[in-house]
Design an enzyme around this catalytic site. Structure first.
Site, PDB file in Angstrom:
ATOM      1  N   ARG A  36      50.888  44.677  41.203  1.00 26.48           N
ATOM      2  CA  ARG A  36      50.216  45.334  42.387  1.00 26.48           C
ATOM      3  C   ARG A  36      50.961  46.259  43.174  1.00 26.48           C
ATOM      4  O   ARG A  36      51.100  46.126  44.331  1.00 26.48           O
ATOM      5  CB  ARG A  36      49.457  44.111  43.091  1.00 26.48           C
ATOM      6  CG  ARG A  36      48.724  43.286  42.112  1.00 26.48           C
ATOM      7  CD  ARG A  36      47.982  42.172  42.895  1.00 26.48           C
ATOM      8  NE  ARG A  36      46.859  42.466  43.708  1.00 26.48           N
ATOM      9  CZ  ARG A  36      46.267  41.440  44.510  1.00 26.48           C
ATOM     10  NH1 ARG A  36      46.565  40.279  44.582  1.00 26.48           N
ATOM     11  NH2 ARG A  36      45.437  41.897  45.135  1.00 26.48           N
ATOM     12  N   PRO A  37      51.370  47.365  42.857  1.00 26.00           N
ATOM     13  CA  PRO A  37      51.783  48.544  43.494  1.00 26.00           C
ATOM     14  C   PRO A  37      51.126  49.095  44.575  1.00 26.00           C
ATOM     15  O   PRO A  37      49.772  48.862  44.719  1.00 26.00           O
ATOM     16  CB  PRO A  37      52.265  49.362  42.556  1.00 26.00           C
ATOM     17  CG  PRO A  37      51.406  49.482  41.453  1.00 26.00           C
ATOM     18  CD  PRO A  37      50.783  47.903  41.307  1.00 26.00           C
ATOM     19  N   SER A  62      40.753  51.703  43.141  1.00 26.98           N
ATOM     20  CA  SER A  62      41.708  50.555  43.853  1.00 26.98           C
ATOM     21  C   SER A  62      40.813  50.580  45.205  1.00 26.98           C
ATOM     22  O   SER A  62      40.501  51.068  46.055  1.00 26.98           O
ATOM     23  CB  SER A  62      43.074  51.202  44.148  1.00 26.98           C
ATOM     24  OG  SER A  62      43.386  50.401  45.288  1.00 26.98           O
ATOM     25  N   ARG A 106      42.161  29.229  50.442  1.00 31.43           N
ATOM     26  CA  ARG A 106      42.248  30.771  51.140  1.00 31.43           C
ATOM     27  C   ARG A 106      41.063  31.212  50.722  1.00 31.43           C
ATOM     28  O   ARG A 106      40.597  32.277  51.636  1.00 31.43           O
ATOM     29  CB  ARG A 106      43.045  31.376  50.131  1.00 31.43           C
ATOM     30  CG  ARG A 106      44.598  31.063  50.489  1.00 31.43           C
ATOM     31  CD  ARG A 106      45.486  31.712  49.706  1.00 31.43           C
ATOM     32  NE  ARG A 106      45.069  33.287  49.673  1.00 31.43           N
ATOM     33  CZ  ARG A 106      45.562  34.121  48.768  1.00 31.43           C
ATOM     34  NH1 ARG A 106      46.175  33.902  47.754  1.00 31.43           N
ATOM     35  NH2 ARG A 106      45.159  35.265  49.244  1.00 31.43           N
ATOM     36  N   CYS A 146      52.687  39.672  42.965  1.00 31.11           N
ATOM     37  CA  CYS A 146      51.787  38.282  43.123  1.00 31.11           C
ATOM     38  C   CYS A 146      51.737  37.845  41.654  1.00 31.11           C
ATOM     39  O   CYS A 146      51.785  38.327  40.655  1.00 31.11           O
ATOM     40  CB  CYS A 146      50.532  38.565  44.082  1.00 31.11           C
ATOM     41  SG  CYS A 146      49.352  39.111  43.032  1.00 31.11           S
ATOM     42  N   ASP A 204      37.516  38.926  39.476  1.00 34.83           N
ATOM     43  CA  ASP A 204      37.536  37.689  40.505  1.00 34.83           C
ATOM     44  C   ASP A 204      36.704  36.684  39.976  1.00 34.83           C
ATOM     45  O   ASP A 204      36.379  35.555  40.283  1.00 34.83           O
ATOM     46  CB  ASP A 204      36.880  37.972  41.796  1.00 34.83           C
ATOM     47  CG  ASP A 204      38.220  38.911  42.656  1.00 34.83           C
ATOM     48  OD1 ASP A 204      39.345  38.945  42.163  1.00 34.83           O
ATOM     49  OD2 ASP A 204      38.124  39.368  43.531  1.00 34.83           O
ATOM     50  N   ARG A 226      48.612  39.566  50.816  1.00 35.43           N
ATOM     51  CA  ARG A 226      48.656  41.018  50.588  1.00 35.43           C
ATOM     52  C   ARG A 226      47.752  42.016  51.365  1.00 35.43           C
ATOM     53  O   ARG A 226      47.978  43.020  51.771  1.00 35.43           O
ATOM     54  CB  ARG A 226      48.215  41.177  48.856  1.00 35.43           C
ATOM     55  CG  ARG A 226      48.611  42.290  48.238  1.00 35.43           C
ATOM     56  CD  ARG A 226      48.245  42.377  47.091  1.00 35.43           C
ATOM     57  NE  ARG A 226      48.042  43.804  46.733  1.00 35.43           N
ATOM     58  CZ  ARG A 226      49.222  44.482  46.415  1.00 35.43           C
ATOM     59  NH1 ARG A 226      50.175  44.231  46.256  1.00 35.43           N
ATOM     60  NH2 ARG A 226      48.712  45.882  46.194  1.00 35.43           N
ATOM     61  N   LYS A 278      35.143  36.742  51.999  1.00 36.79           N
ATOM     62  CA  LYS A 278      36.362  36.810  52.247  1.00 36.79           C
ATOM     63  C   LYS A 278      36.916  38.185  52.282  1.00 36.79           C
ATOM     64  O   LYS A 278      37.459  38.691  53.291  1.00 36.79           O
ATOM     65  CB  LYS A 278      37.277  36.016  51.268  1.00 36.79           C
ATOM     66  CG  LYS A 278      38.920  36.335  51.641  1.00 36.79           C
ATOM     67  CD  LYS A 278      39.536  35.495  50.583  1.00 36.79           C
ATOM     68  CE  LYS A 278      39.983  35.941  49.211  1.00 36.79           C
ATOM     69  NZ  LYS A 278      40.649  36.978  48.985  1.00 36.79           N
ATOM     70  N   ASN A 279      36.591  38.869  51.312  1.00 30.60           N
ATOM     71  CA  ASN A 279      37.254  40.487  50.852  1.00 30.60           C
ATOM     72  C   ASN A 279      36.459  41.529  51.569  1.00 30.60           C
ATOM     73  O   ASN A 279      36.469  42.638  51.555  1.00 30.60           O
ATOM     74  CB  ASN A 279      37.047  40.514  49.413  1.00 30.60           C
ATOM     75  CG  ASN A 279      38.075  39.679  48.623  1.00 30.60           C
ATOM     76  OD1 ASN A 279      38.952  39.193  49.145  1.00 30.60           O
ATOM     77  ND2 ASN A 279      38.097  39.914  47.155  1.00 30.60           N
TER      78      ASN A 279
HETATM   79  C1  EPZ Z   1      41.069  43.618  45.728  1.00 31.26           C
HETATM   80  O1  EPZ Z   1      42.442  43.696  45.661  1.00 31.26           O
HETATM   81  C2  EPZ Z   1      40.828  42.334  46.000  1.00 31.26           C
HETATM   82  N1  EPZ Z   1      41.206  41.845  47.463  1.00 31.26           N
HETATM   83  C3  EPZ Z   1      41.153  41.415  44.875  1.00 31.26           C
HETATM   84  O2  EPZ Z   1      40.421  40.138  44.991  1.00 31.26           O
HETATM   85  C4  EPZ Z   1      40.263  41.811  43.427  1.00 31.26           C
HETATM   86  O3  EPZ Z   1      40.571  41.259  42.495  1.00 31.26           O
HETATM   87  C5  EPZ Z   1      40.560  43.441  43.562  1.00 31.26           C
HETATM   88  O4  EPZ Z   1      40.335  44.026  44.567  1.00 31.26           O
HETATM   89  C6  EPZ Z   1      39.954  44.091  42.239  1.00 31.26           C
HETATM   90  O5  EPZ Z   1      38.654  44.024  42.406  1.00 31.26           O
HETATM   91  C7  EPZ Z   1      40.671  41.993  48.422  1.00 31.26           C
HETATM   92  O6  EPZ Z   1      39.876  42.503  48.781  1.00 31.26           O
HETATM   93  C8  EPZ Z   1      41.240  41.223  49.537  1.00 31.26           C
HETATM   94  P1  EPZ Z   1      43.071  47.023  43.510  1.00 31.26           P
HETATM   95  P2  EPZ Z   1      43.266  45.085  45.753  1.00 31.26           P
HETATM   96  O7  EPZ Z   1      43.906  48.013  44.372  1.00 31.26           O
HETATM   97  O8  EPZ Z   1      42.554  46.023  46.453  1.00 31.26           O
HETATM   98  C9  EPZ Z   1      46.187  48.913  40.747  1.00 31.26           C
HETATM   99  C10 EPZ Z   1      40.762  37.566  45.202  1.00 31.26           C
HETATM  100  O9  EPZ Z   1      41.063  36.727  44.507  1.00 31.26           O
HETATM  101  N2  EPZ Z   1      46.780  49.672  41.974  1.00 31.26           N
HETATM  102  O10 EPZ Z   1      41.453  47.311  43.362  1.00 31.26           O
HETATM  103  O11 EPZ Z   1      44.607  44.775  45.821  1.00 31.26           O
HETATM  104  C11 EPZ Z   1      46.635  47.452  40.745  1.00 31.26           C
HETATM  105  O12 EPZ Z   1      47.761  46.869  40.580  1.00 31.26           O
HETATM  106  C12 EPZ Z   1      41.450  39.033  45.333  1.00 31.26           C
HETATM  107  O13 EPZ Z   1      40.080  37.688  46.190  1.00 31.26           O
HETATM  108  C13 EPZ Z   1      47.817  50.551  41.550  1.00 31.26           C
HETATM  109  O14 EPZ Z   1      48.318  50.691  40.585  1.00 31.26           O
HETATM  110  O15 EPZ Z   1      43.237  45.544  44.054  1.00 31.26           O
HETATM  111  C14 EPZ Z   1      45.526  46.960  39.863  1.00 31.26           C
HETATM  112  O16 EPZ Z   1      45.959  46.778  38.606  1.00 31.26           O
HETATM  113  C15 EPZ Z   1      42.547  39.103  44.072  1.00 31.26           C
HETATM  114  N3  EPZ Z   1      48.330  51.292  42.556  1.00 31.26           N
HETATM  115  C16 EPZ Z   1      44.441  47.700  39.824  1.00 31.26           C
HETATM  116  O17 EPZ Z   1      44.891  48.930  40.680  1.00 31.26           O
HETATM  117  C17 EPZ Z   1      47.807  51.030  43.779  1.00 31.26           C
HETATM  118  O18 EPZ Z   1      48.418  51.723  44.816  1.00 31.26           O
HETATM  119  C18 EPZ Z   1      43.055  47.396  41.024  1.00 31.26           C
HETATM  120  O19 EPZ Z   1      43.617  46.789  42.058  1.00 31.26           O
HETATM  121  C19 EPZ Z   1      47.006  50.158  44.006  1.00 31.26           C
HETATM  122  C20 EPZ Z   1      46.250  49.361  43.139  1.00 31.26           C
END
Ligand code: EPZ
Length: 431
Positions: free
Chosen positions: A128-129, A171, A406, A123, A314, A99, A22-23
């Site tokens: 998640r900013p 991120s 999902r 969420c 995850d 998202r 999916k991701n």
């Molecule tokens: C991706 O989310 C995945 N989603 C998530 O999978 C996964 O849990 C996550 O990466 C971490 O591996 C998809 O790929 C569609 P991040 P993402 O930006 O990109 C902080 C699932 O169940 N952050 O790596 O949204 C954030 O809040 C989902 O399939 C900021 O502070 O995650 C988090 O604490 C859930 N500011 C950390 O970074 C920003 O601008 C990592 O989040 C962006 C992120």
């Protein structure tokens, strides 16, 4: 109301095919907006999130054709053609449903030099900013303001310009977005502290197949030389490492023996190593990964979630389910999201003993779990309840299964084929 009913106690045994991730599929689909030619994706999983993203892409003008519908587990082949972007706005109604749809901001800015995309909001698993995304796009020359809940971005000089972008923390989404945007920028972009998740590599390889010039793939320093245009391509979605890890844990939990067909061990090495510590046997076969459960008892192991190549957030909920039956105490630290322990209260309904202190859950294993009525608020938490139900004595009913739909393709069919007693009951619509 649709539910999943599980009669626990059967060891999983047999072959379980792993679907496309999916991701990986979601960002690959979004990348199709970068070109006016056709991007054809193979091995696309049949999931609610994929269907939702199709609606979003269609809103921007994508023509989407399902060339093969993925029956019998082959994965779908879908082509995406966006000759012209007909709307640069991604409205609240569509973005709030998923998202990752926020990620269209990268291709829209790169190709049309403007975008109006609803902020995705928080969420269940955390706030998640999107500050890293916006800082990254600003570094490439975008002017950004927030207007009535929307990010309004434009490129005053007509084209994004390459720059150095260093993320303060890893991120996945911000790396996807800045990488996509930089492919069509003027000059070179260097992303430092980039996410190294296999899905990032999958997207980078696809972009290169479309004519992008990205190097450093698989490292935390991506170098993207901008090009004038991208073209069409045909590309395979990577097998799902989270689905792999989930079923590996289900096999370990039930003392089973399964071949996870198509799985790629190198995409989840940290999780497989932990499973070996737990007492499972892991072996790599040419067509996948074989996992067999501990023959004696499940050993407790402490785990901390980390960005790739560390143990994935995850898989945290699924691993916690496994630890509920370990012989001893394990500690699980969640470092990625601040609120990703919602499954704890539901696991307690099976008789699990878990306490939480900040970001650390302490799990005291019990001999037996008992089936229960449960529900969960996110995708991975839901599947942790399925794993617990497979190992519990008696009947488990999982509610709110739209979360499972999902992200897990044909879950009950795959588990049933390996000897589990799992069925969907109630009306066919989502509750
Ligand atoms: C991706 O989310 C995945 N989603 C998530 O999978 C996964 O849990 C996550 O990466 C971490 O591996 C998809 O790929 C569609 P991040 P993402 O930006 O990109 C902080 C699932 O169940 N952050 O790596 O949204 C954030 O809040 C989902 O399939 C900021 O502070 O995650 C988090 O604490 C859930 N500011 C950390 O970074 C920003 O601008 C990592 O989040 C962006 C992120």
């Amino acid at each position: 109301m649709t539910q999943i009913r599980i009669l626990g106690g059967n060891a999983l045994s047999g072959e379980l095919p792993i679907s496309g991730a999916k991701n990986a599929a979601l960002p690959l689909m979004i990348a199709s907006l970068l070109t006016d030619e056709t991007l054809t994706l193979r091995n696309v999983p049949r999931l609610a999130d994929v269907r939702q993203l199709e609606l979003i892409l269609a809103n921007h003008g994508a023509e989407i054709v399902t060339l093969s519908n993925g029956e019998h587990g082959a994965g779908q082949t879908i082509s995406f053609t966006t000759k012209t972007i007909k709307d640069t706005c991604a409205p609240y109604e569509l973005v709030s449903a998923m998202r990752a749809s926020f990620w269209v901001i990268g291709p829209l800015l790169a190709r049309e030099h403007e975008a109006r995309v609803s902020l995705p909001g928080g969420c269940a698993i955390g706030t998640r900013p999107v500050d890293f995304y916006l800082d990254g796009l600003s570094a490439l020359g975008a002017q950004i303001e927030i207007d009535e809940g929307y990010v309004v971005a434009r490129v005053p000089h007509g084209r994004l310009v390459g720059n150095k972008v260093r993320f303060p923390r890893v991120s996945v989404g911000a790396t996807h977005v800045v990488m996509m945007a930089a492919t069509l920028a003027e000059g070179t972009t260097i992303i430092e502290n980039a996410a190294q998740e296999p899905e990032i590599g999958n997207l980078a390889e696809c972009l290169n197949a479309m004519g992008a010039k990205i190097s450093g793939i698989g490292t935390n320093r991506l170098i993207i030389e901008g090009v004038d245009r991208l073209h069409g391509a045909t590309f395979d979605v990577l097998p799902d490492r989270i689905e792999t890890g989930t079923y590996a844990m289900a096999a370990a939990m039930t003392g089973g023996n399964v071949l996870l067909r198509n799985a790629r061990a190198e995409t989840l090495r940290a999780a497989l190593d932990i499973l070996e510590h737990v007492g499972a046997e892991i072996s790599e076969a040419p067509d996948g990964v074989r996992v067999s459960g501990p023959t004696d008892f499940i050993r407790p192991v402490d785990v901390e979630t980390q960005p790739f190549p560390g143990f994935p957030t995850d898989l945290q909920a699924q691993f916690m389910a496994l630890m509920t039956r370990a012989r001893g105490i394990s500690k699980i630290r969640e470092t990625i999201f601040e609120n990703r322990f919602m499954h704890v209260a539901e696991l307690a309904r099976f008789g699990a003993h878990i306490s939480i202190d900040g970001q650390v859950a302490t799990v005291r294993g019990v001999e037996d779990l008992r089936g229960a009525q449960v529900m969960a608020t996110d995708l991975r938490a839901s599947v942790s309840l399925v794993i617990a139900g497979l190992a519990a004595r008696g009947e488990t009913i999982v509610n709110r299964i739209y979360h499972l739909d999902r992200g897990f393709e044909r879950l009950e069919e795959k588990l049933s084929a390996c000897g589990a007693s799992v069925e969907r009951i109630g009306a066919a619509h989502a509750d």
